[in-house]
Design an enzyme around this catalytic site. Structure first.
Site, PDB file in Angstrom:
ATOM      1  N   GLY A 377       4.019 -11.144  36.363  1.00 51.71           N
ATOM      2  CA  GLY A 377       4.022 -10.299  37.998  1.00 51.71           C
ATOM      3  C   GLY A 377       2.971  -9.379  38.193  1.00 51.71           C
ATOM      4  O   GLY A 377       1.862  -9.502  37.661  1.00 51.71           O
ATOM      5  N   GLY A 380       2.978  -6.820  36.335  1.00 57.18           N
ATOM      6  CA  GLY A 380       2.085  -6.332  34.844  1.00 57.18           C
ATOM      7  C   GLY A 380       2.814  -8.050  34.005  1.00 57.18           C
ATOM      8  O   GLY A 380       3.631  -8.552  34.184  1.00 57.18           O
ATOM      9  N   VAL A 382       4.558  -9.792  30.429  1.00 59.94           N
ATOM     10  CA  VAL A 382       5.344  -9.262  29.815  1.00 59.94           C
ATOM     11  C   VAL A 382       5.726  -9.994  27.762  1.00 59.94           C
ATOM     12  O   VAL A 382       5.241 -11.164  28.373  1.00 59.94           O
ATOM     13  CB  VAL A 382       7.384  -9.431  30.455  1.00 59.94           C
ATOM     14  CG1 VAL A 382       8.443  -9.318  29.419  1.00 59.94           C
ATOM     15  CG2 VAL A 382       6.673  -8.481  31.860  1.00 59.94           C
ATOM     16  N   LYS A 397       7.263  -5.007  29.281  1.00 56.44           N
ATOM     17  CA  LYS A 397       6.401  -4.994  29.824  1.00 56.44           C
ATOM     18  C   LYS A 397       5.077  -4.079  29.480  1.00 56.44           C
ATOM     19  O   LYS A 397       5.472  -2.999  29.728  1.00 56.44           O
ATOM     20  CB  LYS A 397       7.094  -4.479  30.871  1.00 56.44           C
ATOM     21  CG  LYS A 397       6.126  -5.129  32.502  1.00 56.44           C
ATOM     22  CD  LYS A 397       7.037  -4.649  33.684  1.00 56.44           C
ATOM     23  CE  LYS A 397       7.391  -6.108  34.078  1.00 56.44           C
ATOM     24  NZ  LYS A 397       8.406  -5.870  35.191  1.00 56.44           N
ATOM     25  N   ASP A 494      13.989  -4.773  44.550  1.00 54.49           N
ATOM     26  CA  ASP A 494      12.951  -6.105  44.598  1.00 54.49           C
ATOM     27  C   ASP A 494      13.512  -6.436  44.318  1.00 54.49           C
ATOM     28  O   ASP A 494      13.525  -7.204  42.702  1.00 54.49           O
ATOM     29  CB  ASP A 494      11.585  -5.747  43.267  1.00 54.49           C
ATOM     30  CG  ASP A 494      10.391  -6.661  43.616  1.00 54.49           C
ATOM     31  OD1 ASP A 494      10.638  -6.826  44.443  1.00 54.49           O
ATOM     32  OD2 ASP A 494       9.788  -6.532  42.179  1.00 54.49           O
TER      33      ASP A 494
END
Length: 668
Positions: A377, A380, A382, A397, A494
């Site tokens: 993303g 970062g 994951v 993450k 978000d």
């Protein structure tokens, strides 16, 4: 039958050893004395008992409950989604047969809850009175092994429980994630209070953490003449406080049957937790005997995380090794230190969040290889991992964070977010930090992110309508908790399909709190930076930059339309951006609202439900903040407790995709 056989054996031994003269008496007289003695022993044995530690023969166990060789009762072990019960083998008479009055009773027990990670726990345990042993049909997780979704709250249960609850479940009206409650026939407590005990010196209650891993003592006393149930709790080292934590008037005449079983029930969820009972006493019509605390079995050693003092010891040993080993070994150690080097500052010790060592996470993920990469993303990468000792699956993450000035605030927010506990929020288990990097550790979600089910053409699984509705309800419940039910207001900032993760049962959980911010209830958020994902950003954010719960509601509305329509918030069509909210609103005005539903549903849905959910999505994504509902109102819409407002189909002048004109609303 086994219990009566035990009593008969005791009687025979007494006859042989203590009263040999009975063997020479008349047979009828001997039999009469035996019956009298048997009755006396039964009353003593069954109406009063004290267990300073347990033996397998003394209790009825089911589920994962077991007794260790040293006499420790383990209700649940480190397994997920399990339940355990332990009941006194013989039912007790709780009512006067002739008069129908309930007897007064008193019990005392010592318990301890040891979670795998600090501040993160399973669901707790309960002392329970039940008509049956084992509670057939009961479910784990939030039901504590007492009830299930069908019978919870039914008066036919005839169950009284005192819960020691360590998870906040809004559907049961829980006051917080660390409380004691009185439950009658269901898990919506008739009375509850945060776990605490009364201290005479300061004349007030002092907070207790039920998941501290320390033994605590509980007293439950019921007085039938007063119809009063008192619940008192304290650390094991503190005598019984003079003031009970709960003192509730409860008429148990319709709840308690003539005979009842007494014991304990517990359950776990997705977080590994062990629930223990060390000792237990009970007495009918009197005060339960005090436990011999010095003879209680010992708890397993807690796995403490490395603290500053142990780090100093480790460094001291490193100096000795540095002096004594060869140059080659020194070089090897230096390389290993470089690989696992961490940053630990004194202020971090103020936070109660569990800190993992980088080495632990490196080994859990097998070195962060590409094959363990779950996703990438904007904030970062994951990785999937498994903690070596507990075998807990985790998601790690890795986030770059080069700002030293903002690191303390960042870790502070991590500490706050790790205390969020809700079944529809992905649980943050802890963090690690090295150089300019922060690693966040979350519970692993088996089915990954929701967007893969909505948009991945290679995914063979199509979400049905009932699954989509369940996910929408879950995310709404999690947002209500963030906005209104936690000790601070949390603005997620978000909300989108890729940040909603699905567990093994396809329950939706809101995750990725990397952009979230917190502020106190009643205060004004001072946030002036626009962050989020295009398509989900509320129009007013581009003007004021102030993220609020209302901007979260807007993003939730877009998310709802996304789930129903199976379309992204912004798509390219004829070299232009087509906004999902505009498209759905236009369909609503044209009277063809149901044509926007995902074609993969194949029409297999409830028309009324689909129309209601689409209206909720449009209402939440309204361009004017004042027109949007709160998340509490959204939950009331979903539950049918509140009617949706009329939405005029005219709606001229509303341009969702043009923020500068978003508030120009013409009359219908």
């Amino acid at each position: 039958m086994a219990a009566h056989h035990d009593v008969w054996q005791i009687t025979i031994e007494l006859l042989k050893k203590k009263i040999p003269i009975l063997l020479q008496m008349d047979r009828k007289l001997s039999l009469l004395l035996v019956v009298c003695l048997l009755t006396g022993i039964s009353a003593t044995k069954y109406d009063e008992f004290t267990y300073n530690g347990f033996q397998r023969s003394e209790l009825y166990l089911d589920g994962v409950a077991e007794i260790t060789p040293n006499g420790l009762l383990i209700l649940t072990n480190t397994t997920r989604n399990q339940q355990g019960h332990a009941f006194h083998k013989v039912p007790l008479h709780f009512k006067n047969t002739s008069e129908g009055n309930i007897y007064s009773f008193s019990t005392c027990f010592v318990f301890a809850i040891l979670p795998e990670h600090p501040d993160v726990s399973g669901h707790g345990l309960a002392f329970v009175l039940s008509p049956t042993r084992g509670l057939p049909g009961a479910m784990p997780n939030q039901y504590l092994g007492l009830f299930n979704s069908a019978n919870n709250g039914n008066s036919s249960n005839h169950v009284l429980a005192v819960e020691l609850d360590t998870i906040s479940n809004p559907e049961f009206g829980d006051i917080d994630s660390n409380h004691v409650g009185i439950d009658v026939n269901g898990l919506r407590s008739t009375d509850a209070a945060p776990a605490s005990y009364f201290v005479e010196k300061i004349d007030k209650f002092k907070k207790l953490s039920l998941i501290s891993g320390e033994p605590m003592q509980v007293w439950v006393d019921y007085s039938n003449p007063e119809k009063k149930l008192n619940v008192t709790i304290s650390p094991i080292s503190v005598p019984k406080p003079s003031h009970p934590l709960l003192s509730s008037f409860v008429n148990l005449s319709s709840v308690i049957l003539e005979t009842m079983y007494i014991g304990f029930s517990s359950s776990t969820g997705s977080i590994l937790t062990s629930h223990y009972v060390l000792g237990w006493s009970f007495k009918m019509n009197g005060q339960a005997a005090a436990l011999n605390l010095s003879s209680l079995p010992s708890l397993p050693l807690k796995k403490h995380r490395r603290n500053l003092s142990s780090l100093i010891i480790w460094l001291s040993l490193g100096v000795v090794v540095f002096i004594t080993i060869t140059a080659c070994s020194i070089a090897y150690i230096i390389r290993r230190k470089a690989r696992y080097a961490e940053v630990l500052e004194e202020w971090e010790l103020e936070n109660r969040t569990h800190r993992f060592s980088y080495k632990e996470l490196f080994k859990a993920t097998k070195g962060f290889p590409e094959k363990n990469l779950l996703g990438v993303g904007g904030f970062g990468r994951v990785y999937k991992g498994e903690l070596p000792t507990s075998k807990t699956e985790i998601a790690v993450k890795r986030i770059s964070h080069d700002s030293k000035q903002g690191m303390r605030e960042f870790v502070g927010e991590i500490a706050s977010n790790s205390q969020l506990r809700h079944r529809n929020l992905v649980q943050l288990l802890g963090y690690s930090r090295r150089k300019g990097e922060v690693l966040l550790v979350y519970e692993f979600m088996t089915n990954g992110s929701l967007d893969k089910f909505l948009y991945d053409a290679n995914n063979p699984t199509t979400l049905g309508w009932s699954q989509r509705l369940k996910i929408i309800r879950g995310v709404a419940s999690g947002l209500l908790y963030l906005h209104e039910e936690w000790e601070q207001i949390v603005v997620h900032r978000d909300i989108k399909a890729s940040n909603v993760l699905l567990d093994s049962e396809m329950n939706g959980k809101l995750g990725d709190f990397g952009l979230s911010t917190l502020y106190d209830h009643g205060s004004d958020p001072q946030i002036t930076r626009v962050v989020g994902t295009f398509g989900y950003i509320a129009p007013e954010l581009t003007k004021t930059g102030r993220a609020t719960t209302s901007t979260d509601v807007f993003a939730f509305g877009v998310f709802v339309l996304e789930v129903v329509c199976g379309r992204r918030p912004i798509v390219q069509q004829d070299s232009q951006d087509l906004h999902l909210v505009d498209w759905v609103w236009k369909s609503w005005r044209n009277g063809v609202i149901l044509e926007v539903t995902d074609a993969r549903l194949g029409g297999d849905y409830h028309l009324g439900e689909v129309e209601m959910i689409l209206k909720i999505g449009l209402l939440c994504s309204h361009p004017v903040p004042a027109a949007r509902p709160t998340m509490r109102q959204v939950m009331q819409f979903l539950n049918g407790d509140l009617s949706l407002p009329q939405m005029p189909k005219g709606g001229r002048g509303i341009t969702i995709s043009s923020p500068e004109h978003a508030e120009e609303l013409e009359e219908s």
